[in-house]
Motif scaffolding. Structure first.
Motif, PDB file in Angstrom:
ATOM      1  N   VAL A  68      59.559  52.414  22.186  1.00  0.00           N
ATOM      2  CA  VAL A  68      60.491  52.112  23.259  1.00  0.00           C
ATOM      3  C   VAL A  68      59.952  50.991  24.143  1.00  0.00           C
ATOM      4  O   VAL A  68      60.667  50.056  24.504  1.00  0.00           O
ATOM      5  N   ALA A  69      58.676  51.062  24.495  1.00  0.00           N
ATOM      6  CA  ALA A  69      58.077  50.067  25.391  1.00  0.00           C
ATOM      7  C   ALA A  69      56.559  50.205  25.349  1.00  0.00           C
ATOM      8  O   ALA A  69      56.017  51.153  24.771  1.00  0.00           O
ATOM      9  N   ARG A  70      55.868  49.251  25.971  1.00  0.00           N
ATOM     10  CA  ARG A  70      54.424  49.313  26.152  1.00  0.00           C
ATOM     11  C   ARG A  70      54.083  48.666  27.485  1.00  0.00           C
ATOM     12  O   ARG A  70      54.865  47.887  28.039  1.00  0.00           O
ATOM     13  N   THR A  71      52.938  49.022  28.033  1.00  0.00           N
ATOM     14  CA  THR A  71      52.519  48.407  29.285  1.00  0.00           C
ATOM     15  C   THR A  71      52.168  46.942  29.049  1.00  0.00           C
ATOM     16  O   THR A  71      51.707  46.556  27.977  1.00  0.00           O
ATOM     17  N   ARG A  72      52.374  46.121  30.064  1.00  0.00           N
ATOM     18  CA  ARG A  72      52.152  44.679  29.928  1.00  0.00           C
ATOM     19  C   ARG A  72      50.666  44.340  29.859  1.00  0.00           C
ATOM     20  O   ARG A  72      50.256  43.485  29.082  1.00  0.00           O
ATOM     21  N   ASP A  73      49.861  44.987  30.694  1.00  0.00           N
ATOM     22  CA  ASP A  73      48.452  44.638  30.823  1.00  0.00           C
ATOM     23  C   ASP A  73      47.573  45.865  30.618  1.00  0.00           C
ATOM     24  O   ASP A  73      48.050  47.002  30.562  1.00  0.00           O
ATOM     25  N   TRP A  74      46.267  45.607  30.540  1.00  0.00           N
ATOM     26  CA  TRP A  74      45.294  46.691  30.443  1.00  0.00           C
ATOM     27  C   TRP A  74      45.292  47.511  31.727  1.00  0.00           C
ATOM     28  O   TRP A  74      45.329  46.966  32.828  1.00  0.00           O
ATOM     29  N   LEU A  75      45.226  48.829  31.582  1.00  0.00           N
ATOM     30  CA  LEU A  75      45.044  49.751  32.700  1.00  0.00           C
ATOM     31  C   LEU A  75      43.678  50.402  32.526  1.00  0.00           C
ATOM     32  O   LEU A  75      43.364  50.893  31.438  1.00  0.00           O
ATOM     33  N   ARG A  76      42.868  50.428  33.576  1.00  0.00           N
ATOM     34  CA  ARG A  76      41.472  50.866  33.457  1.00  0.00           C
ATOM     35  C   ARG A  76      41.190  52.122  34.264  1.00  0.00           C
ATOM     36  O   ARG A  76      41.760  52.317  35.331  1.00  0.00           O
ATOM     37  N   TYR A  77      40.299  52.955  33.721  1.00  0.00           N
ATOM     38  CA  TYR A  77      39.735  54.043  34.511  1.00  0.00           C
ATOM     39  C   TYR A  77      38.255  54.174  34.188  1.00  0.00           C
ATOM     40  O   TYR A  77      37.817  53.911  33.064  1.00  0.00           O
ATOM     41  N   GLU A  78      37.473  54.563  35.190  1.00  0.00           N
ATOM     42  CA  GLU A  78      36.045  54.787  35.004  1.00  0.00           C
ATOM     43  C   GLU A  78      35.796  56.262  34.699  1.00  0.00           C
ATOM     44  O   GLU A  78      36.480  57.144  35.224  1.00  0.00           O
ATOM     45  N   VAL A  79      34.838  56.521  33.836  1.00  0.00           N
ATOM     46  CA  VAL A  79      34.498  57.886  33.446  1.00  0.00           C
ATOM     47  C   VAL A  79      33.242  58.307  34.195  1.00  0.00           C
ATOM     48  O   VAL A  79      32.220  57.611  34.137  1.00  0.00           O
ATOM     49  N   PRO A  80      33.275  59.427  34.925  1.00  0.00           N
ATOM     50  CA  PRO A  80      32.072  59.891  35.636  1.00  0.00           C
ATOM     51  C   PRO A  80      30.909  60.128  34.679  1.00  0.00           C
ATOM     52  O   PRO A  80      31.106  60.513  33.516  1.00  0.00           O
TER      53      PRO A  80
END
Length: 208
Positions: A68-80
């Motif tokens: 259906v769709a995808r995000t335009r850019d990278w989305l980041r999260y840090e892992v503890p």
């Protein structure tokens, strides 16, 4: 494979059923629930990685879904650090993700958590679109909200249930349209799955 900032390229998958509820999987032998996700191998495109992870984690083939769709850019999260393998600490920082919104065009019984010898999930359910924000581990919550918010505009319209409202804070979406807020559906179990984790569960190590 890490980028120069210590983030591993990754894909996340939001899988919809015909009522715009989302697939929500329980990581094997833990109490942790999440969307399907996994790393992008060297030489893979995000779309190729998505289809590989879709099969490895939930047993679906490309013909079972439509993109259906995808995000335009990278989305980041840090892992503890406590969730990072000891040998990776110091250079591994977290995940950068491209998220895909998929529509299931197959059936619930096409889902198979035992499609490989190394399953990621041991139970699953369909949830209201925004429910994962209240249940996912805290360090992933910001990325989940960004991904769900960006993808929500592409939700297929199904009669009066075509839009979703998230009450409270900055999570309100499409408040100009009335609809029935879906309630979480009953639990579903594919072949070989169970809802109870194995005894002696330890905290999960998040490496995918």
């Amino acid at each position: 494979m890490l980028d120069r900032d210590g983030f591993r390229p990754n894909v996340g998958i939001v899988l919809l059923n015909q009522r715009n509820q989302v697939f929500w999987g329980k990581r094997i032998r833990t109490h942790s629930w999440q969307f399907p996700q996994g790393g992008i191998d060297r030489g893979e495109t995000p779309e190729q990685a998505m289809f590989r992870e879709l099969h490895e984690e939930v047993g679906l083939q490309p013909e079972h879904v439509s993109i259906v769709a995808r995000t335009r850019d990278w989305l980041r999260y840090e892992v503890p650090d406590r969730f990072v393998r000891r040998d990776a600490r110091g250079h591994y920082k977290g995940q950068k993700q491209i998220w895909f919104l998929l529509q299931l065009v197959g059936h619930d019984w096409d889902l198979n958590l035992r499609a490989t010898d190394h399953p990621e999930f041991d139970a699953w359910r369909w949830n209201d679109y925004w429910v994962p924000l209240d249940a996912v581990v805290e360090f992933k919550r910001g990325v989940y909200e960004m991904a769900l918010t960006e993808l929500a505009r592409y939700l297929p319209r199904h009669e009066s249930r075509n839009r979703y409202l998230r009450h409270g804070g900055n999570r309100t979406r499409d408040a100009d349209s009335g609809f029935d807020r879906l309630q979480p559906n009953h639990m579903e179990l594919p072949p070989g799955a169970s809802f109870e984790p194995d005894p002696g569960t330890n905290a999960p190590t998040h490496h995918d």
